[in-house]
Design an enzyme around this catalytic site. Structure first.
Site, PDB file in Angstrom:
ATOM      1  N   LYS A  24      26.052  25.979  -2.741  1.00 32.80           N
ATOM      2  CA  LYS A  24      25.194  25.955  -2.964  1.00 32.80           C
ATOM      3  C   LYS A  24      25.062  24.980  -3.954  1.00 32.80           C
ATOM      4  CE  LYS A  24      21.748  26.945  -0.160  1.00 32.80           C
ATOM      5  NZ  LYS A  24      20.598  27.718   1.301  1.00 32.80           N
TER       6      LYS A  24
ATOM      7  N   ARG B 276      17.411  31.263  -2.864  1.00 33.20           N
ATOM      8  CA  ARG B 276      17.871  30.640  -1.949  1.00 33.20           C
ATOM      9  C   ARG B 276      19.113  31.396  -2.195  1.00 33.20           C
ATOM     10  NH1 ARG B 276      15.474  25.514  -1.617  1.00 33.20           N
ATOM     11  NH2 ARG B 276      14.695  24.735   0.107  1.00 33.20           N
TER      12      ARG B 276
ATOM     13  N   GLY C 289      22.132  29.558   8.320  1.00 34.78           N
ATOM     14  CA  GLY C 289      21.259  30.194   8.831  1.00 34.78           C
ATOM     15  C   GLY C 289      21.525  31.965   8.593  1.00 34.78           C
TER      16      GLY C 289
ATOM     17  N   MET D 123      22.348  34.018   5.991  1.00 28.12           N
ATOM     18  CA  MET D 123      20.991  34.724   4.738  1.00 28.12           C
ATOM     19  C   MET D 123      20.022  34.434   4.837  1.00 28.12           C
ATOM     20  SD  MET D 123      24.592  35.327   2.695  1.00 28.12           S
ATOM     21  CE  MET D 123      25.197  33.937   2.239  1.00 28.12           C
TER      22      MET D 123
ATOM     23  N   ARG E  70      26.430  19.749   1.397  1.00 31.49           N
ATOM     24  CA  ARG E  70      27.334  20.685   2.013  1.00 31.49           C
ATOM     25  C   ARG E  70      28.575  20.166   2.805  1.00 31.49           C
ATOM     26  NH1 ARG E  70      23.599  24.971   4.299  1.00 31.49           N
ATOM     27  NH2 ARG E  70      23.076  24.028   6.339  1.00 31.49           N
TER      28      ARG E  70
ATOM     29  N   HIS F 210      45.415  41.168  29.250  1.00 34.76           N
ATOM     30  CA  HIS F 210      46.195  40.038  30.389  1.00 34.76           C
ATOM     31  C   HIS F 210      45.161  38.730  30.702  1.00 34.76           C
ATOM     32  CE1 HIS F 210      47.096  39.331  34.699  1.00 34.76           C
ATOM     33  NE2 HIS F 210      48.608  39.365  34.513  1.00 34.76           N
TER      34      HIS F 210
ATOM     35  N   GLU G 236      60.619  43.915  20.162  1.00 36.15           N
ATOM     36  CA  GLU G 236      59.390  44.561  20.508  1.00 36.15           C
ATOM     37  C   GLU G 236      59.880  45.733  19.874  1.00 36.15           C
ATOM     38  OE1 GLU G 236      59.375  43.354  24.662  1.00 36.15           O
ATOM     39  OE2 GLU G 236      60.863  42.861  24.701  1.00 36.15           O
TER      40      GLU G 236
ATOM     41  N   SER H 140      64.001  36.694  19.950  1.00 34.42           N
ATOM     42  CA  SER H 140      62.514  36.460  19.211  1.00 34.42           C
ATOM     43  C   SER H 140      61.444  37.468  19.727  1.00 34.42           C
ATOM     44  CB  SER H 140      62.808  35.802  21.195  1.00 34.42           C
ATOM     45  OG  SER H 140      61.291  35.055  21.263  1.00 34.42           O
TER      46      SER H 140
ATOM     47  N   CYS I 198      57.194  35.239  19.987  1.00 34.77           N
ATOM     48  CA  CYS I 198      56.961  34.695  21.228  1.00 34.77           C
ATOM     49  C   CYS I 198      55.830  34.966  21.560  1.00 34.77           C
ATOM     50  CB  CYS I 198      57.915  34.811  22.560  1.00 34.77           C
ATOM     51  SG  CYS I 198      58.001  36.542  22.975  1.00 34.77           S
TER      52      CYS I 198
ATOM     53  N   TYR J 203      60.989  28.919  14.632  1.00 36.96           N
ATOM     54  CA  TYR J 203      60.503  29.354  15.488  1.00 36.96           C
ATOM     55  C   TYR J 203      59.275  29.339  16.557  1.00 36.96           C
ATOM     56  CZ  TYR J 203      62.381  30.706  20.074  1.00 36.96           C
ATOM     57  OH  TYR J 203      63.033  32.041  20.942  1.00 36.96           O
TER      58      TYR J 203
END
Length: 904
Positions: free
Chosen positions: A26, A96, A105, A107, A350, A471, A776, A795, A862, A882
């Site tokens: 601001k 402000r 909204g 603060m 803003r 899940h 993993e 992976s 993955c 990837y």
């Protein structure tokens, strides 16, 4: 002495838009508007550094702050010709907050500061409007009481409503000066009743109390929740803007309003906003009076008079200002303005908050208009917003009506974007049955793999427990279904077949609506609309050029593809999911989970036969029934991904997941399989594990029962060869899960390679394939140099790597992770965004060690992190080939990958 206060006035400000970190959004924008000649009331900004100091030093101010504030207050008095607290011509200010990034909204704001029992008379005299002076004073007492002293605003509002009722009027603008004088006295009494103190009459005391309150509003509950949701650091602090007041409540030639330079909901290029005559700023957003539209076009059919008609000259000036600001900032702006006796002032500009739909349309339009480059367009889009273009949505008017009627049942975590309405089904079986007659929403305490058929049949999924990688959340995202999880207020009684929350009780079969974009759960049925992108790109209904949404989506993905370096694949287990992901931009499959194929109704019996088999021969007999089914699945997937790599993970979950748990179901299965109940019950109990995640699963199953993995690789290779015969180009990659030791992988690779060679010999045909592993287990990551001697690719399964690396159970961590976040022990949920310092370091080590042994090793991820923008950026930095994610998160990953490359 360090500078903590920066002055701003039209044509000459000490700050600029580049100083957002110091002056807050601001303050920086107020300074910038002053510098480009926009009419802004003068004032000064206290820096974010002062706020940070305040917090670090137990509520003390930095040295020199008080003197600098006093000095700038004198400068403000000199410029305005008014004096702070003066009886004759008082200077009033607004106080402000203003963080580095917009937190609308969240603060607090205080207007009309400087008024007291004496200066209010001076304001009445100098303005020639006694009503206005006392209206401003009663507003100040209420805002100061609420923001600074934490008095509930309802005390003041009740008194205002009582006064209007006594006078027989509808709006507070209908109260006269005498009414407002009485109201001021009553408000001061409320202040004393609630605080035990008189309302402060010293303007300087008022100012410092207000500055304290704004600093402290940085850490109020609303702000903390907002920061957590939007990933805003807690240590940034807020600036404080002290600005001379201009008044929109001086009469019918004065007004206040809020405007957007483009439509924030749709992104359409049209000036859009609301205003109120004879009002102050909070009136527009508070909903006490119905705001009027700004433009004639916006007012059509409303019966309301627009600002364009009411004040044509001011409107013309406002148009010039908004066009100047949008061109200057090269982005859609959200403006706050006040008109004081026919003169326009800007109080704020803003970057405007907007929907995902709007953000993409605005970015594309601005490229077309020559305002920004394609690269800037990509950098402006929140990658997660792209999913809003894919998800079905509730009809906006229908949803607003439902919320006004008080039909909000509860809120949970927005795990799968989109909207779903349907009748409540409390079990997977019931969902399948009820779906034959109409739409259903599966409502469970939590879901498990056994619920897959019901999840598939349902329009959406709602659970009382679980987090963003539970899940329900993972499977729903994979299916592209709306999903709300962790709705803790929900009480689900399976015996009584009821769902209750906030005193409302719904029964199985009643309608419920869930918004997976916001997490809202609404009682009753709401209308939904399908996404145009899905209709056109996946179902082929319509043309891209006929849909603005689809055209914009395609452009954004094309631009992102141009800039990204990281490949994006999908996690998909069916030909349908594969086709969806391909249509949305996936360049292959990074994870095909074979266990999901086992739960289909026509094959679960053969799987169970295989599990209860006592000998290898019996097991192989059951597996021979599954083989053609698996082969058929892979044929469809290879066909959908023709010419693109498909990574197939061999069976991973423990066997007990495929068996029933209840005695009735065990009896039924025993009859089907021709064994006794006792025999089957014993087998079910023997497979039960204390900690299945660390138990008999993954490669451990393959080593114990090699015939399972041999059947699976045969199905994969036979499917690939069949596709090759059709002239297609299948690229299979076989992934062995849960490896912790090189010896595990070596053993399995040897027996599986033998099986594959047998298939080649039988068919008289060969095909290229890769064999690798899923990293993993932390041990696999730190011994990756050894494992890379055997594996052709890694992976990273970051869901389990996070569980094992942190020692957190994904299913149970929801109980404490929110507390960890609230107490700032963790910066974010490690199951949603990768823990870079811990789990990320394991990934980095594995990459370096793997490449040291095998320089051409292919590296991917993955886990669910593959669709999280922050995690995608990490994957880009660490040099993965990837990322792989759920089909409907593919566009998110593509945009995030482009942003990661552009940031470099």
């Amino acid at each position: 002495m360090k500078k903590y206060v920066y002055y701003f006035t039209k044509g000459n400000a000490e700050g600029s838009a580049k100083m957002k970190d110091l002056l807050g959004g601001k303050g920086a924008n107020l300074a910038e508007m002053c510098n480009i000649g926009i009419p802004v009331p003068p004032g000064f900004t206290i820096t974010t550094e002062a706020c940070v100091y305040y917090y670090k030093n137990g509520g003390k101010y930095p040295e020199g702050l008080k003197e600098q504030v006093e000095e700038n207050l004198k400068k403000l008095e000199k410029e305005t010709g008014k004096k702070f607290g003066d009886v004759e011509n008082p200077l009033l200010v607004s106080v402000r907050s203003g963080a580095r990034v917009s937190m609308p909204g969240m603060m607090d704001t205080i207007l009309n500061l400087g008024l007291n029992d004496q200066s209010v008379k001076g304001l009445a005299k100098v303005s020639g409007n006694e009503r206005f002076a006392y209206d401003s004073y009663r507003r100040f007492i209420q805002m100061f009481g609420n923001v600074v002293m934490k008095i509930d605003s309802s005390y003041f509002e009740h008194e205002l409503e009582k006064m209007k009722k006594e006078k027989g009027v509808k709006d507070d603008t209908d109260l006269d000066a005498e009414d407002l004088k009485k109201l001021v006295e009553r408000f001061k009494e409320i202040y004393k009743e609630q605080t035990g103190k008189d309302f402060p009459q010293n303007p300087e005391e008022q100012l410092w109390l207000a500055i304290n309150a704004v600093f402290e509003s940085w850490d109020n509950d609303r702000a903390k929740v907002y920061r957590r949701i939007n990933g805003i650091p807690d240590d940034w602090g807020t600036a404080v803007n002290v600005q001379s007041m201009v008044f929109g409540n001086l009469g019918d030639d004065s007004a206040t309003g809020v405007a957007f330079t483009r439509d924030p909901a749709t992104g359409e290029k049209r000036f859009f906003g609301e205003y109120l005559i004879n009002a102050q700023g909070e009136d527009v957003v508070a909903g006490i009076r119905t705001p009027h539209p700004i433009t004639k076009k916006q007012a059509e059919g409303t019966g309301l008079k627009s600002l364009e008609e009411e004040m044509p000259e001011v409107f013309k000036q406002l148009v010039e200002v908004y066009q100047t600001l949008e061109k200057h900032y090269r982005d859609m702006q959200d403006l706050e303005f006040t008109i004081e006796r026919g003169k326009l002032y800007l109080l704020q500009t803003r970057t405007g908050k907007r929907t995902g739909f709007a953000s993409i349309r605005i970015a594309v339009d601005m490229v077309d208009e020559g305002l920004i480059s394609e690269q800037e367009a990509i950098m402006r889009i929140d990658p997660a917003a792209v999913t809003q273009l894919l998800a079905p949505v509730f009809d906006r008017k229908d949803k607003e009506k439902a919320l006004k009627e008080g039909r909000l049942l509860t809120k949970g975590l927005n795990a799968g974007p989109g909207a779903a309405s349907g009748r409540i089904a409390l079990s997977a079986e019931k969902a399948v049955e009820m779906a034959k007659d109409g739409k259903v929403v599966l409502v469970r305490i939590e879901t498990s793999p056994e619920d897959l058929a019901g999840m598939n049949a349902a329009e959406g999924i709602l659970t009382a427990r679980g987090g963003m990688t539970s899940h329900a959340a993972v499977v729903a995202r994979g299916m592209g279904k709306p999903c709300v999880v962790g709705a803790g207020e929900l009480e689900i009684d399976y015996d009584k077949k009821t769902v209750s929350a906030r005193g409302k009780v719904l029964k199985e079969g009643d309608f419920i609506s869930i918004d997976g974009t916001t997490g809202e759960v609404i009682e009753g049925e709401l209308k939904t609309m399908p996404s145009e992108v899905i209709q056109i790109l996946i179902h082929g209904k319509g043309k891209i050029e006929d849909s603005i949404i689809c055209r914009n989506y395609v452009k954004i993905i094309e631009w992102a593809e141009k800039f990204k370096k990281l490949g994006v694949r999908t996690n998909a287990d069916t030909p349908h999911d594969s086709k969806v992901a391909w249509a949305l931009g996936a360049k292959g499959i990074g994870l095909c989970r074979t266990e999901h194929m086992f739960f289909e109704e026509d094959r679960i019996k053969a799987v169970r036969e295989m599990i209860v088999a006592k000998t290898v021969e019996e097991r192989e007999k059951a597996l021979s029934k599954i083989l053609p089914m698996q082969r058929s699945d892979f044929e469809g997937i290879f066909e959908a991904m023709n010419g693109l790599p498909v990574t197939v993970r061999l069976l991973d979950p423990p066997l007990h997941e495929f068996l029933p748990k209840e005695d009735e179901d065990i009896k039924e299965l025993a009859n089907d399989l021709g064994v006794t109940f006792e025999e089957l019950k014993q087998r079910v109990e023997s497979l039960h594990e204390m900690n299945p995640m660390l138990g008999h699963r993954g490669c451990r199953l393959g080593i114990t029962y090699p015939e399972i993995y041999k059947m699976q690789v045969r199905a994969i290779i036979e499917a690939a060869l069949n596709n090759k015969k059709k002239g297609l180009n299948p690229l299979p990659e076989i992934m062995i899960p849960l490896i912790g030791f090189k010896s595990e992988l070596e053993y399995l690779k040897n027996i599986l390679t033998e099986e594959i060679e047998r298939v080649f010999e039988e068919k008289g045909e060969r095909i290229d394939y890769l064999m690798g592993t899923m990293i993993e287990v932390p041990r696999a990551a730190v011994t990756a140099n050894q494992i890379a001697e055997v594996a052709q690719f890694f992976s990273f399964g970051t869901n389990d790597l996070t569980q094992m690396g942190l020692g957190f159970s994904r299913d149970d961590a929801g109980e404490f992770i929110r507390i960890y976040l609230d107490k700032k022990i963790l910066p974010h949920d490690p199951f949603q965004s990768i823990d870079v310092d811990g789990v990320g370091e394991l990934v980095r080590i594995a990459c370096e060690k793997g490449r040291a042994t095998r320089p051409d090793i292919k590296l991917g991820i993955c886990g669910e992190h593959g669709g999280d923008p922050k995690s995608v950026e990490f994957c880009h930095k660490v040099g993965l080939n990837y990322v792989s994610c759920s089909p409907y998160r593919v566009p998110v990953a593509i945009v995030a990958a482009a942003q990661a490359a552009l940031k470099e």
